[in-house]
Structures are given as C-alpha cells and as structure tokens.
Write a protein that holds these residues in place. Sequence first.
Motif, PDB file in Angstrom:
ATOM      1  N   LEU A  49       0.824  -0.958  -0.162  1.00 38.49           N
ATOM      2  CA  LEU A  49      -0.048   0.031   0.081  1.00 38.49           C
ATOM      3  C   LEU A  49       1.007   1.146   0.014  1.00 38.49           C
ATOM      4  O   LEU A  49       1.544   1.549   0.720  1.00 38.49           O
ATOM      5  N   TRP A  88      -2.561   7.202   0.181  1.00 44.33           N
ATOM      6  CA  TRP A  88      -3.991   6.692   0.771  1.00 44.33           C
ATOM      7  C   TRP A  88      -4.938   8.247   0.515  1.00 44.33           C
ATOM      8  O   TRP A  88      -3.998   8.983   1.870  1.00 44.33           O
ATOM      9  N   TYR A 148      -6.888   4.797  -3.197  1.00 43.94           N
ATOM     10  CA  TYR A 148      -5.106   4.225  -2.706  1.00 43.94           C
ATOM     11  C   TYR A 148      -4.971   3.748  -3.911  1.00 43.94           C
ATOM     12  O   TYR A 148      -5.202   3.965  -5.411  1.00 43.94           O
TER      13      TYR A 148
END
Length: 707
Positions: free
Chosen positions: A110, A113, A124
């Motif tokens: 990740l 975001w 995101y």
Amino acid sequence: MTDAVLPPDPYRWLEDADAPAVRAWTDRQDALYREAADGWRARPDAEARLAELSGRPGARSAPRPAGGRLFLTRSRPGAEHPELVVVEPSGAVRVLVDPVRADPSGSTTLERWEPSWDGRRLAYQLASGGTEDAVLLVLDVDSGRLLDGPVDRIRRSTVAWLPDGSGFYYVRRPHPSLHPGEGRYHRRVRLHLVGTDPERDPVVFGDGREKTQHYTVRISPEGRWLVISAAAGTAPRKDLWIADLTEGPPDKPRLRTVQEGVDARSALHVRPGTPADGRCYLTTDLHAPRGRVVVTTPGDPGPGTWTELIPQDPQAVLEDFVILDGAPPHPGPPHPVPARPVALVVRTRHAVSEITLHDLADGRPLGSVPLPSCGTVGPVRVDAAHAHQAWFVHTDFTTPPAVLRFDVRTGALDTWPVPGTGVPQQQQQQQQQQQPEPEPALETRQVTFTSRDGTAVRMFVIADPTTLTADGTPDHPRPTLLTGYGGFGQSLTPAYSPEAVTWVRAGGVFAVAGLRGGGEEGEEWHRAGTLDRKQNTFDDFHAAADHLVTAGWTTPRQLGVWGASNGGLLVGAALTQRPGSFAAAACLAPLLDMARYELAGMGPSWVGEYGTAADPRQLAGLLSYSPYHHVRPGTPYPAVLLAAFDGDTRVDPLHARKMTAALQSATTSGLPVLFRLERGTGHGARTASRRTALFADLLAFFTHHLT
C-alpha cells in the motif's frame, strides 16, 4: 558524457541483469552467499528477536479525520503488511484495504492513500514487486465497493479531492510510447472524475516542463483553493502556484505564482473559508535555512507580500505547522490557551522533536507541548471541521510508535488507543503472567564530535546502561554498528529500530550519525554535503567512527558500518577511503558507480544532489569519490556484504554487482565479499517477514565478523 573521459570500467558487462553471463554470475554469487550465511550461528536468535520486536501491534500512521471518520494504517500481530482501516463515530472499526488480501504472495504494498473530505470515498495506491509503480483505485467507504480503477502509471501521487467527492487532481505519467526510454518521467497534473476513462483526463499542469519535475497537489477543504508545487527531481527548491477554483472550470485553473525560480522550499497553508484578500500562511526556508512561517494572501501571494509571523529558530529546524481552533465550544471556565486560533509548530532541535504553540495573530509564543521522550513527531493531522484536536505519531529508537492526541482547548496530551490491534484482554493477562520480568530500558545519548574541517557533528549512541560506568563512560569496548545517511536533506531522527534493540540487547552498541548532506541542522547543513562538497559527508562519517574508538565504545576490530541507498554510497566511500577503520561493512541498495548513476533507476532525478557526468567539472567531482572507481587491487578490504533487490526502480542492482566483482578481484584480506540478491522486492516497503530476514542476515553477518 563519453567513454574517453572515464577511467576503465572492467565490469560494465554486469550492468545488464538479463544477459546470460550476468545470470550465471548471479547464480554463482547466490551459492557463495548461501555457503557463508550457513556459518552465521547468530542468525536464528537474531531472527527470533527481530520477529518479536517487529511483530508488535500498533499504529503506522496518525489518524486522518474526514467526515466524522478516522482513517489510519495499523499493524496487527503476525501481519505481513499494515492494513488501512476506518474508525466510525460509533467506535466501530472496519478494514478497508489489506494488501495481503489483494495479493496473498505479499509482494503488493500500500502506497499513498487519501479519503475524500466527506469521508465517503477513498483513493488508494497499490504497487507490486517492490517497483513502487502503482495503480490507483477508488473505494466506496460505506459499502467497501470498488468504484473506480485501476488507473496505472502512478508513483506515490498526491490526491486532492474536490469537495463533493466527484473527482480529484492527481499526478500521472504519460504512456511509455510517448517518450521511449523515459517512461518514469514527464509527469502531468490531471483532473479525474470518478467513473470516467482516465485516458481522457485533462492535463491541468506540467506540459512543456523539464522531464524530471515532480508535482504535488492540494486543495482547501471547501474546494476553493488549489495549490500545485513543482520540483526538478530532488533539487532543494520548489515552485509554487495557487488557483481560485471559483474563477473558472476545475480543468482550467487560473494559477497565480507564489514563488517560481526561487532557491527555496515553501509550502502553502490555506484555512477553509479564506477569501482572496484573507490571510494564508507559508512555511519556507527562503532567507531562513532552518525554516520560518510567513503570512500572505491568496490573491497576491508572491514573496514581495510575505510578512514574517514566526521567525527562524537558530538552533532548530521547522518540520510542520498546523492551525488549531482554540475557541471554546461554549462559555465556561478559563482555558489553557487563549480562545482564538493557535499555530502548532513542530521543530527538530539537533534531530530531536519539540512542539510549540503560537498565537496565530502575531506569532508570539504561548507555550510548549511536553513529549514523552527524546524522539520524533510524525506528520500532524487535524480535522478541518473540528480543528481543536491534533493527532500525531511519536517514537524513539527503542519505543514502538504511539499515536498521541493533543487538545488545544484543554491543553491535554494523551495516548490515543489504536483500535483493534491487540489481543483479547484475557489473553493479554495470561501472556503477562507468563512473561519474565521486563528488561531494563536501554539508554540513548547524543554526543558531539568534530569533523575534519572543525565542524561539530552529532551522533546518537544506544547502549545498555548496565555496560556504563558511574560517570557514564563505556566499561570496555564492545562490538558496535555505525550507520548514517547524509543526503537529500533527509534527517536521521530517533525512530523505532528493532535491529538496534536486538544488537544492543545482545551486548553491542548501536550508533546513528547525523551527517552533512542530511537535514538535521537545516538547509545549509544539507547543501554542505552535496555536489562538490560531498566529501564533507564522508569526512563526518570517518570522524564518527574515530570518535567511537577514542571514546572507548569500540575498536576498529569490533566496528561495523552499514547504510542503505545514499547511505550505501556513504559506506562504499568509507570502505574505499579508509578500509582499515572497521572490520565489516554492509551496503544495502547502494549507489556506487557515480560516473554512470544517471543512466539507470531514478538517477536523472538526483543531478541536483550529486551533479552530472555531462559536465566535465562535476564529473571530476563524482570520480573523486565514486566507490567503484576507487577499489584498489592488493588492498586488504574488510568483510563486505552488498545487498540488492531485483524490483528496485530507484537504485539499479547493477551498482552492487559491479562493486562486488571489483572487490572480490581486489581484496587480499581473505575476508568474504558477498552479494545478496533478494527477488520480488524493491527499494522500500516489503513484508514484515522479508524485513526480518534481511536484518537477521545483516546482524548475523556483523556478529560473525565483529565478535
């Protein structure tokens, strides 16, 4: 740049990772590495301890308020990656993005975001294989349903939502076919409406600008003011514009120049509801290398209109600035802070964070916020709708990150419990009963030493207090690890380090030096370690090693040095300039061939930091310290570990390959020169287990050669 002006390059053939000869060479190095690592007896204990320390649950980011909800990333016990969650006003917690659900192999991370202002949508970015090349997706927060994406050709783009959540400004690269061989550059600011074809997104900004330009976008909560910044690669200066979106359509903003062509970094802060002739604020290092706060107006924001609000502190570096609403919600007793807007300012004083409060009207000091230890404050988050509270993460070398919440109306600072990260209370009690007595706290001290040219340099030293005498000096020399960075204005501030704790608990000393080229003492400190002044960084590191020896912490035979990325360049320079000063060295994702660094990875973005080989004078400067070009046959080099990652799009593994081959051919010490290639990961984020394995290898390597 021509080959005629360069020294011999006998290992250029190792630059192409896909060449059959390079594949065969890599296979041989894998075998050599496995054979050596099998003899590192400390590895199992190091891995177990690192896994324990790294696997503790907690926050990875401060909560980001939006629409009454809180968004944050958290770690859970045994999880390979942090997950992104939302905390509802009721206290209920839901997982919105778990990278492992998206990719069970763990190779997807990740990246950035951003929730919409009303908290109903989330943009995101996910990147795979360690490349940091991401796709952008949009989630409906209420239902968890995917609304849009994937939008490709994204790399850590900021996202600026329109106030109604219908779309956002972002940064995207063009299709690679438009600029063959330059697919990572030529970024553009675009406007995307959710649910539409991203290939039709209009370009808002960036056409005709230099190819390495990076852009950021921000928008004020009510959607009136759009702010765009631009910087050439990692150069220490920014251009800045602001647009009033009420003056025209959002895809054609009328940009006003805040600063352009100015040798300074600045950031603009606009409060909701600010009119064109109202006050807005800039943090800037213009005429203030440690940073100050100035006031201007959105309608006429150029440097000629700036008025100083909070002056530069001559000993501390400005890191963050937010505005809190000090007005009480209703009549009541007196409050610790006047009932008017307050500026919360984060500075680092010699790399240690502090927070002060100032009257927003005139900048006068109102007090400070006491922090739990000499550590680091992360980015401060404030709810635009209810701006009396601020959240931030605080940590130090030996303490895991904790979320702290400050309420300007009461003056209270408390620890905000990260929801859903722990284990059931009954299980916690059982674990506590089974655990031995807690280990004594480790001691972190900051020492000052003198570099070659007389400059005072600071270093953190972490040790077990039971190994110190009554006057605080070390009882005897111990195996010591020294690291540093010294580049791009990045500061090495106290941050939780499982590897430091593991090493010190095993009887060693861990040291972190704040070198010129970093940002520990402001922009002048940064520039003192760039371009033709880069040797200052290496001299500071040499002096740090000497200080650890003369102060009795260690001996050259017990000293190991390590660094990553630009820190790998640092260690490479130390290795070739003073190979007898330490017994072992490790370079992770290192930059080592400075004559050809611009030809691979993100090299063209770093010309402002190092210089360019296209300029004969700058090429001479690069070659004066380029580690690869200073390997000397017949030298007894210490034990060396060079680690590279095949998904690294910033620093190509070719640097580590060429340096490995050169050192293996040159050294006469009989000590190993090892190449560790990790596949399926890159320069930065990786799974928890991969990080543990990497640092277990690192600590085991040093234990083997320093004890």
